[in-house]
Design a protein around this motif. Structure first.
Motif, short mmCIF file in Angstrom:
data_model
loop_
_atom_site.label_atom_id
_atom_site.label_comp_id
_atom_site.label_asym_id
_atom_site.label_seq_id
_atom_site.Cartn_x
_atom_site.Cartn_y
_atom_site.Cartn_z
N GLY A 229 40.69 20.78 45.17
CA GLY A 229 39.44 20.34 45.98
C GLY A 229 38.57 21.23 46.97
O GLY A 229 37.81 20.58 47.51
N ILE A 230 39.30 22.35 46.96
CA ILE A 230 38.47 23.34 47.76
C ILE A 230 37.09 23.81 47.36
O ILE A 230 37.04 24.24 46.18
CB ILE A 230 39.49 24.56 48.13
CG1 ILE A 230 40.80 24.27 48.95
CG2 ILE A 230 38.77 25.77 48.74
CD1 ILE A 230 41.70 25.18 48.89
N ARG A 231 36.41 23.32 48.02
CA ARG A 231 34.83 23.63 47.45
C ARG A 231 34.33 25.09 47.74
O ARG A 231 33.39 25.65 47.23
CB ARG A 231 34.17 22.51 48.27
CG ARG A 231 34.13 21.35 47.89
CD ARG A 231 33.78 21.02 46.21
NE ARG A 231 32.44 21.59 46.07
CZ ARG A 231 31.27 20.96 46.30
NH1 ARG A 231 31.22 19.79 46.82
NH2 ARG A 231 30.05 21.60 45.95
N ALA A 232 34.96 25.78 48.81
CA ALA A 232 34.55 27.04 49.15
C ALA A 232 35.64 27.97 49.94
O ALA A 232 36.70 27.26 50.41
CB ALA A 232 33.37 27.10 50.31
N VAL A 233 35.58 29.30 49.46
CA VAL A 233 36.35 30.10 49.99
C VAL A 233 35.58 31.10 50.86
O VAL A 233 34.53 31.69 50.34
CB VAL A 233 37.33 30.93 48.95
CG1 VAL A 233 38.47 31.81 49.53
CG2 VAL A 233 37.93 29.94 48.29
N PHE A 234 36.21 31.51 52.12
CA PHE A 234 35.61 32.33 53.08
C PHE A 234 36.21 33.63 53.30
O PHE A 234 37.54 33.43 53.54
CB PHE A 234 34.96 31.76 54.37
CG PHE A 234 34.27 30.45 54.46
CD1 PHE A 234 32.92 30.67 54.87
CD2 PHE A 234 34.37 29.43 53.63
CE1 PHE A 234 31.82 29.68 54.94
CE2 PHE A 234 33.56 28.15 53.45
CZ PHE A 234 32.16 28.57 54.28
N VAL A 235 35.31 34.73 53.41
CA VAL A 235 36.16 36.25 53.58
C VAL A 235 35.22 36.94 54.61
O VAL A 235 34.06 36.81 54.44
CB VAL A 235 36.61 36.88 52.25
CG1 VAL A 235 37.01 38.29 52.71
CG2 VAL A 235 37.37 36.21 51.25
N THR A 236 35.93 37.36 55.49
CA THR A 236 35.08 38.37 56.20
C THR A 236 35.58 39.80 55.97
O THR A 236 36.79 40.40 56.00
CB THR A 236 35.48 38.39 57.96
OG1 THR A 236 35.00 36.91 58.52
CG2 THR A 236 34.68 39.29 58.74
N HIS A 237 34.45 40.18 55.25
CA HIS A 237 34.60 41.67 54.46
C HIS A 237 35.26 42.73 55.37
O HIS A 237 36.19 43.21 55.17
CB HIS A 237 33.54 42.21 53.74
CG HIS A 237 33.91 43.38 52.90
ND1 HIS A 237 32.70 44.21 52.51
CD2 HIS A 237 34.98 43.73 52.24
CE1 HIS A 237 33.20 45.12 51.77
NE2 HIS A 237 34.29 44.86 51.52
N ASN A 238 34.28 42.96 56.57
CA ASN A 238 34.82 43.76 57.29
C ASN A 238 34.74 43.21 59.02
O ASN A 238 33.83 43.03 59.51
CB ASN A 238 33.90 44.87 57.58
CG ASN A 238 34.43 46.48 58.31
OD1 ASN A 238 34.98 47.07 57.67
ND2 ASN A 238 33.88 46.48 59.47
#
Length: 401
Positions: free
Chosen positions: A131-140
């Protein structure tokens, strides 16, 4: 009376090249004029090249990168959507805070500051929760000097069969560190004008995939009988796309900054993006070798994740990094980045991105050495500069053989 400039070695805003400063210094013009699209059309296309986005589009907002964070969320997600995020520095923390304020159901993983995105933990959550709709990553992560592996996150998403959108904060990486939006399956990539793009603050860039554009088209309407859409106005994709398709903006754009952006893109593309990335690595490696020669450590714990745009340097336990930053500024007319939040007093940061070269990095190390010395650190003056000099000289000799 002090003479000479104050040297800027913070990780943003960065130094603005003279050709870009001249490009910004133009008379005010009519942003509805018939020839205005001659400027904007090439900007939109060349931004897609920098982001490596061949099929989607790039929006340019009059805002900081934080505005693009908000635009990305409010145009593609609904209140109550479950999203996967991690905190491993001040800016990833702030993105979590924004997502929470906007009403998302945030699954947040806390990671020691100095590490990167927890790919293995992401994989576990994605496998367990479709059910996770989005995944977030801070690249740098600008506060810690850590560059995370975005491609590894995409592989984890694909292995779990996740249909989630992949959001990436590339504010201090894009236009400086290799970024491949299409190849990495990034749906929404955020950046800003004041770092690798070598401009004053004021422009937010949001590069959007076809999948994210489709999500935007579907986000309005009711779900389970309730309307949870965020319905942005200023940051509306629909309003922006309609205007951009004709070469204009729905609001008044900062025309001078757009002229500067045109000049900045010319510099980046004339140098060549692979060469830009190689230059940033070369300069960063010299700084890292200088730090090591002083007997100091970086905040980043894994050499594979060392940032090529900013080095967060741990000071000795009996030294306050705030003193180092203050001494550098007041005595030696040099600006370094301070330690943020839980890293206050523990690290100072040297930005080595954008309009930067070897001698500038040597000057940054020299200022860092004397400021550390004055703050009470037991270091050998000149050791860091010498190590960086050896690295830069050796690289030049190898390149010219």
């Amino acid at each position: 009376m002090p003479s000479g400039p104050t040297h800027l070695f913070i990780p943003g805003p960065t130094n603005v090249p003279e050709v870009v400063r001249r490009a910004v210094n133009v008379p005010m013009q009519d942003h509805r004029a018939p020839d205005f699209p001659e400027l904007t059309g090439s900007i939109f296309e060349d931004l897609k090249t920098v982001f490596a986005n061949s099929t989607g589009r790039v929006f340019v907002f009059a805002a900081s990168g934080t505005g693009a964070w908000e635009a990305a969320i409010t145009n593609t997600l609904r209140r109550g959507d479950r999203v996967l995020m991690a905190r491993y520095g001040q800016f990833s923390h702030l993105w979590v805070e924004m997502a929470t304020r906007l009403g998302l159901d945030v699954v947040c993983l806390d990671v020691p500051w100095g590490e990167g995105v927890p790919v293995d933990q992401y994989a576990e959550h994605l496998a367990a929760d479709p059910g996770i709709r989005a995944v977030f990553v801070t690249h740098n992560e600008t506060s810690t000097g850590v560059t995370s592996d975005v491609a590894a996150v995409r592989r984890a998403m694909d292995a779990a069969g996740s249909e989630a959108l992949l959001f990436v904060d590339g504010v201090s990486s894009i236009a400086s560190i290799d970024f491949e939006q299409d190849a990495w399956g990034v749906d929404l990539a955020v950046s800003g004008s004041q770092k690798g793009f070598m401009l004053p603050p004021g422009l937010a860039f949001l590069s959007v995939s076809l999948k994210a554009l489709e999500a935007n088209a579907a986000v309005d309407g009711t779900v389970d009988g309730t309307d949870r859409a965020m319905s942005p106005s200023y940051f509306s994709f629909a309003s922006m796309a309609t205007a951009n398709d004709t070469g204009y903006f729905p609001q008044t754009p900062p025309t001078q900054l757009l002229h500067g952006l045109r000049a900045s893109l010319d510099l980046l593309l004339d140098e060549g993006l692979p060469q830009v990335y190689a230059r940033h690595y070369r300069l960063a490696e010299g700084v890292r070798r200088g730090v090591a020669a002083l007997g100091l450590d970086l905040c980043a714990t894994d050499p594979a994740q060392y940032s090529d745009t900013v080095s967060a340097i741990r000071v000795p336990h009996d030294v306050d990094s705030g003193d180092v930053v203050r001494i550098a500024y007041h005595r030696y007319r040099t600006s370094f980045g301070a330690g943020l939040s839980k890293l206050a007093g523990q690290v100072f940061r040297i930005g080595h991105l954008g309009d930067c070269n070897e001698v500038m990095c040597l000057a940054a190390l020299a200022a860092a050495e004397i400021s550390l010395n004055d703050a009470g650190a037991k270091i050998e003056l000149g050791a860091g500069v010498a190590a960086a000099q050896a690295h830069y000289s050796q690289h030049y000799l190898e390149e010219t053989r």
